[in-house]
Scaffold this motif. Structure first.
Motif, mmCIF file in Angstrom:
data_model
loop_
_atom_site.group_PDB
_atom_site.id
_atom_site.type_symbol
_atom_site.label_atom_id
_atom_site.label_comp_id
_atom_site.label_asym_id
_atom_site.label_seq_id
_atom_site.Cartn_x
_atom_site.Cartn_y
_atom_site.Cartn_z
ATOM 1 N N ARG A 69 -24.106 -7.785 -24.672
ATOM 2 C CA ARG A 69 -24.358 -6.771 -25.226
ATOM 3 C C ARG A 69 -24.800 -5.709 -24.300
ATOM 4 O O ARG A 69 -24.379 -4.471 -24.162
ATOM 5 N N LEU A 70 -25.721 -6.197 -23.270
ATOM 6 C CA LEU A 70 -26.247 -5.424 -22.370
ATOM 7 C C LEU A 70 -25.193 -4.937 -21.326
ATOM 8 O O LEU A 70 -25.109 -3.730 -21.331
ATOM 9 N N MET A 71 -24.344 -5.871 -21.103
ATOM 10 C CA MET A 71 -23.118 -5.306 -20.101
ATOM 11 C C MET A 71 -22.131 -4.340 -20.810
ATOM 12 O O MET A 71 -21.796 -3.383 -20.364
ATOM 13 N N ARG A 72 -21.974 -4.799 -22.017
ATOM 14 C CA ARG A 72 -20.991 -3.854 -22.824
ATOM 15 C C ARG A 72 -21.651 -2.513 -23.225
ATOM 16 O O ARG A 72 -20.934 -1.531 -22.895
ATOM 17 N N ASP A 73 -22.832 -2.373 -23.502
ATOM 18 C CA ASP A 73 -23.447 -1.164 -23.519
ATOM 19 C C ASP A 73 -23.587 -0.299 -22.196
ATOM 20 O O ASP A 73 -23.310 0.798 -22.483
ATOM 21 N N TYR A 74 -23.884 -1.034 -21.177
ATOM 22 C CA TYR A 74 -23.996 -0.190 -19.828
ATOM 23 C C TYR A 74 -22.459 -0.020 -19.654
ATOM 24 O O TYR A 74 -22.274 1.273 -18.873
ATOM 25 N N SER A 75 -21.499 -0.628 -19.776
ATOM 26 C CA SER A 75 -20.257 -0.452 -19.535
ATOM 27 C C SER A 75 -19.907 0.925 -20.197
ATOM 28 O O SER A 75 -19.230 1.857 -19.722
ATOM 29 N N ARG A 76 -20.159 1.021 -21.653
ATOM 30 C CA ARG A 76 -19.795 2.388 -22.158
ATOM 31 C C ARG A 76 -20.656 3.560 -21.851
ATOM 32 O O ARG A 76 -20.059 4.531 -21.706
ATOM 33 N N ARG A 77 -21.925 3.268 -21.592
ATOM 34 C CA ARG A 77 -22.798 4.534 -21.108
ATOM 35 C C ARG A 77 -21.936 4.802 -19.692
ATOM 36 O O ARG A 77 -22.181 6.251 -19.492
ATOM 37 N N ASN A 78 -21.806 4.091 -18.939
ATOM 38 C CA ASN A 78 -21.367 4.647 -17.538
ATOM 39 C C ASN A 78 -19.885 4.526 -17.410
ATOM 40 O O ASN A 78 -19.320 4.675 -16.304
ATOM 41 N N ASN A 79 -19.194 4.428 -18.367
ATOM 42 C CA ASN A 79 -17.731 4.312 -18.331
ATOM 43 C C ASN A 79 -16.998 3.562 -17.363
ATOM 44 O O ASN A 79 -16.160 3.983 -16.325
ATOM 45 N N GLN A 80 -17.702 2.200 -17.371
ATOM 46 C CA GLN A 80 -16.916 1.332 -16.233
ATOM 47 C C GLN A 80 -16.648 0.134 -17.097
ATOM 48 O O GLN A 80 -17.182 -0.062 -18.244
ATOM 49 N N ALA A 81 -15.528 -0.484 -16.565
ATOM 50 C CA ALA A 81 -14.985 -1.560 -17.293
ATOM 51 C C ALA A 81 -16.134 -2.812 -17.466
ATOM 52 O O ALA A 81 -16.968 -2.947 -16.368
ATOM 53 N N VAL A 82 -16.121 -3.697 -18.423
ATOM 54 C CA VAL A 82 -17.080 -4.717 -18.445
ATOM 55 C C VAL A 82 -16.906 -5.572 -17.310
ATOM 56 O O VAL A 82 -17.906 -6.135 -16.745
ATOM 57 N N LYS A 83 -15.628 -5.854 -16.994
ATOM 58 C CA LYS A 83 -15.242 -6.880 -15.811
ATOM 59 C C LYS A 83 -16.030 -6.403 -14.414
ATOM 60 O O LYS A 83 -16.432 -7.145 -13.609
ATOM 61 N N ASP A 84 -16.121 -4.818 -14.361
ATOM 62 C CA ASP A 84 -16.581 -4.491 -13.178
ATOM 63 C C ASP A 84 -17.944 -4.729 -12.939
ATOM 64 O O ASP A 84 -18.843 -4.852 -12.026
ATOM 65 N N VAL A 85 -18.784 -4.311 -14.447
ATOM 66 C CA VAL A 85 -20.186 -4.505 -14.493
ATOM 67 C C VAL A 85 -20.443 -5.825 -14.345
ATOM 68 O O VAL A 85 -21.437 -6.211 -13.686
ATOM 69 N N ALA A 86 -19.878 -6.855 -14.958
ATOM 70 C CA ALA A 86 -19.802 -8.465 -14.540
ATOM 71 C C ALA A 86 -19.993 -8.603 -13.066
ATOM 72 O O ALA A 86 -20.795 -9.370 -12.581
ATOM 73 N N ARG A 87 -18.878 -8.267 -12.398
ATOM 74 C CA ARG A 87 -18.840 -8.279 -11.073
ATOM 75 C C ARG A 87 -20.086 -7.884 -10.126
ATOM 76 O O ARG A 87 -20.792 -8.618 -9.559
ATOM 77 N N ARG A 88 -20.508 -6.720 -10.797
ATOM 78 C CA ARG A 88 -21.902 -6.300 -10.073
ATOM 79 C C ARG A 88 -23.110 -6.975 -10.217
ATOM 80 O O ARG A 88 -23.937 -7.349 -9.700
ATOM 81 N N VAL A 89 -23.101 -7.618 -11.484
ATOM 82 C CA VAL A 89 -24.150 -8.494 -11.782
ATOM 83 C C VAL A 89 -24.093 -9.568 -11.120
ATOM 84 O O VAL A 89 -25.301 -10.311 -10.763
ATOM 85 N N VAL A 90 -22.882 -10.332 -11.176
ATOM 86 C CA VAL A 90 -22.787 -11.521 -10.187
ATOM 87 C C VAL A 90 -23.034 -11.192 -8.842
ATOM 88 O O VAL A 90 -23.902 -12.281 -8.045
ATOM 89 N N GLU A 91 -22.582 -10.275 -8.180
ATOM 90 C CA GLU A 91 -22.884 -9.984 -6.880
ATOM 91 C C GLU A 91 -24.539 -9.345 -6.683
ATOM 92 O O GLU A 91 -24.681 -9.096 -5.649
ATOM 93 N N ARG A 92 -25.460 -9.247 -7.647
ATOM 94 C CA ARG A 92 -26.789 -9.112 -7.675
ATOM 95 C C ARG A 92 -26.656 -7.375 -7.065
ATOM 96 O O ARG A 92 -27.993 -6.923 -6.657
ATOM 97 N N SER A 93 -25.843 -6.600 -7.472
ATOM 98 C CA SER A 93 -26.022 -5.451 -7.221
ATOM 99 C C SER A 93 -26.158 -4.222 -8.142
ATOM 100 O O SER A 93 -26.363 -3.068 -8.162
ATOM 101 N N LEU A 94 -26.333 -5.126 -9.378
ATOM 102 C CA LEU A 94 -26.899 -4.227 -10.676
ATOM 103 C C LEU A 94 -27.899 -5.316 -11.314
ATOM 104 O O LEU A 94 -27.792 -6.349 -11.748
#
Lengths: 240, 267
Positions: free
Chosen positions: A207-232
């Motif tokens: 839900r954290l990733m999904r909500d962030y993706s909606r707020r920032n208009n980014q695809a969930v997969k891109d948010v996930a990539r940034r989490v995995v890369e520790r840039s988010l």
């Protein structure tokens, strides 16, 4: 060699080309050369019509500029354009006959030194995807048998084009499948990163990733990539 | 019905070069072409499972196998067992994924058929984890075929047999037809998806089965301060040593019952 044996060899050659490491342009080029031989013509070209209705020369027996111009010119007028519009072969077009109907085409034809022209459609079920043009230095005529042979050669060209499209389509689907799988794995890994770093459960992590993706208009997969890369960070995810 | 409309380079049977009547196996069962296989599985009883499951069952039945299994992979390695003829095949496929070794992985990595006719012998050094487990499960020979489109590796199709020995020529031809059909099935499923970002449910479900492993990989990458690939290796090593499925290890890591650190794998 009898023409029948010659014909068989041409068809076998073309069928062989269809199998391994298929290259559509090489295939169409071979086809124009064999068509010229079998139909006693002097030059040939294959024209395809794109999604916007524009004609493109994709293969020809020579790169001679005048020949290419003669083919290109038919975006405006000529037997090829008629053939594409009607779906029927337009054959035995002589200089005299074409002068009245297609003055520019006729002039270009005479300039290259041709006396007659033929256009045979590349048909795909009910639609026409292009045409094969043949040009003769003598004012020769194609018999009904010749026209039937020309049509058979044009049909092979269509098969070649379908093959090319199938290869491209399957590559595209395979890529889509890989991407969908990659994204699935990435999102699960990102959930794990968030569970460990934020001490939350798996549903909350998503839900954290999904909500962030909606707020920032980014695809969930891109948010996930940034989490995995520790840039988010978790703070950034929960923040405004 | 599914047709092999997708072009398959090197696909035996797709181009109709074989006359099924000419190639008869000793038992009198004919070679099957990709088209025949696709027709059989798409007209089959949907209760027989997903399309990949039905393909594996049809393959096992037609080639007198103990089992057949199909695995989906990406660049990072195999990710899910998407089809199996039964519990045995399913277990051996999952085992290859858990261990990160086996004929299916070798076949897809090298993009060629990998066959072993006697798993009790030389295979022990080749697949120290997989081979003994296969033999213990009554599998003595294996043939694995890559599933690939152009340069894109999609996975593998493994055929498990209860007796040692090779597939004869007709069986090998049929095996290739099954691999071609498996690729068509995967592309066909993807073709059903719109928008294109998601996996087809018949593939998404098996992928979800191992989701916990990816979550634990991400978890471990944080707690052990390692990359994803190393985190997965840590879990695999622990699962192998503990003789437990990777799924159990993953659950224990996520729940905090099990803590792994890089040095523990070197003991």
């Amino acid at each position: 060699m009898t023409s029948e044996r010659r014909l068989t060899r041409v068809f076998v050659e073309l069928a062989d080309t269809l199998v391994d490491e298929f290259d559509a342009l090489d295939f169409l080029s071979t086809l124009t050369e064999r068509s010229v031989e079998l139909l006693n013509a002097d030059a040939a070209g294959v024209i395809l019509i794109d999604a916007h209705g524009v004609l493109h020369v994709v293969a020809s027996t020579s790169d001679q500029a005048q020949l290419l111009e003669l083919l290109e010119l038919q975006n405006d007028e000529g037997p090829c354009l008629d053939c594409l519009e009607t779906g029927h072969a337009v054959v035995n077009v002589g200089l005299a006959q074409s002068r009245a109907r297609w003055p520019r085409f006729s002039a270009a034809l005479a300039e290259v030194g041709f006396q007659s022209a033929h256009a045979i459609p590349l048909r795909l079920r009910d639609s026409v995807v292009g045409a094969m043009n043949l040009f003769c230095e003598a004012d020769s005529r194609l018999s009904d048998d010749d026209v039937a042979l020309g049509q058979a050669l044009a049909d092979i060209a269509t098969i070649g084009l379908l093959q090319e499209r199938a290869v491209r389509q399957s590559g595209l689907l395979a890529e889509q499948l890989q991407t969908a799988l990659d994204n699935r794995v990435l999102i699960e890994q990102a959930k794990g990163v968030l569970i460990a770093s934020a001490g939350i459960d798996v549903d909350r992590a998503f839900r954290l990733m999904r909500d962030y993706s909606r707020r920032n208009n980014q695809a969930v997969k891109d948010v996930a990539r940034r989490v995995v890369e520790r840039s988010l960070t978790t703070d950034q995810l929960t923040g405004p | 019905m599914i047709t092999p409309g997708y072009s398959l380079h090197g696909a035996a049977g797709v181009r109709g070069g074989l006359d099924p009547g000419l190639l008869l196996r000793p038992e009198g069962r004919s070679v099957r072409t990709t088209t025949q296989i696709l027709a059989a599985i798409s007209s089959g009883d949907p209760a027989g499972g997903s399309l990949p499951d039905r393909l594996c069952s049809d393959c096992a039945e037609n080639l007198d196998l103990t089992g057949a299994g199909m695995t989906l992979m990406n660049d990072a390695g195999p990710q899910a067992v998407v089809g199996a003829s039964g519990p045995l095949a399913s277990r051996l496929e999952e085992l290859q994924l858990d261990l990160g070794e086996g004929p299916g992985l070798d076949a897809s990595r090298a993009n060629r058929t990998v066959a072993h006719d006697d798993l009790s012998s030389a295979a022990l050094t080749r697949w120290p984890g997989f081979a003994p487990a296969a033999v213990a499960a009554g599998v003595w020979a294996v043939t694995a075929l890559p599933l690939q489109v152009g340069g894109i590796k999609l996975g593998s199709l493994c055929m498990y047999r209860a007796s040692s020995g090779r597939l004869d020529d007709a069986q090998a031809t049929t095996a290739h037809a099954y691999a071609s059909a498996a690729v068509v099935v995967l592309l066909h499923l993807q073709d059903q998806m719109w928008p294109v970002g998601a996996l087809h449910p018949e593939l998404a479900e098996p992928v979800a089965y191992r989701a916990v492993i990816h979550q634990a990989t991400g978890f471990l990458s944080v707690t052990a301060s390692v990359g994803m690939a190393e985190a997965l290796l840590l879990m695999r090593a622990h699962a192998f040593a503990a003789e437990l499925p990777l799924l159990n290890i993953a659950r224990d890591i996520l729940s905090g019952r099990l803590r792994l650190h890089p040095e523990e794998s070197e003991e």
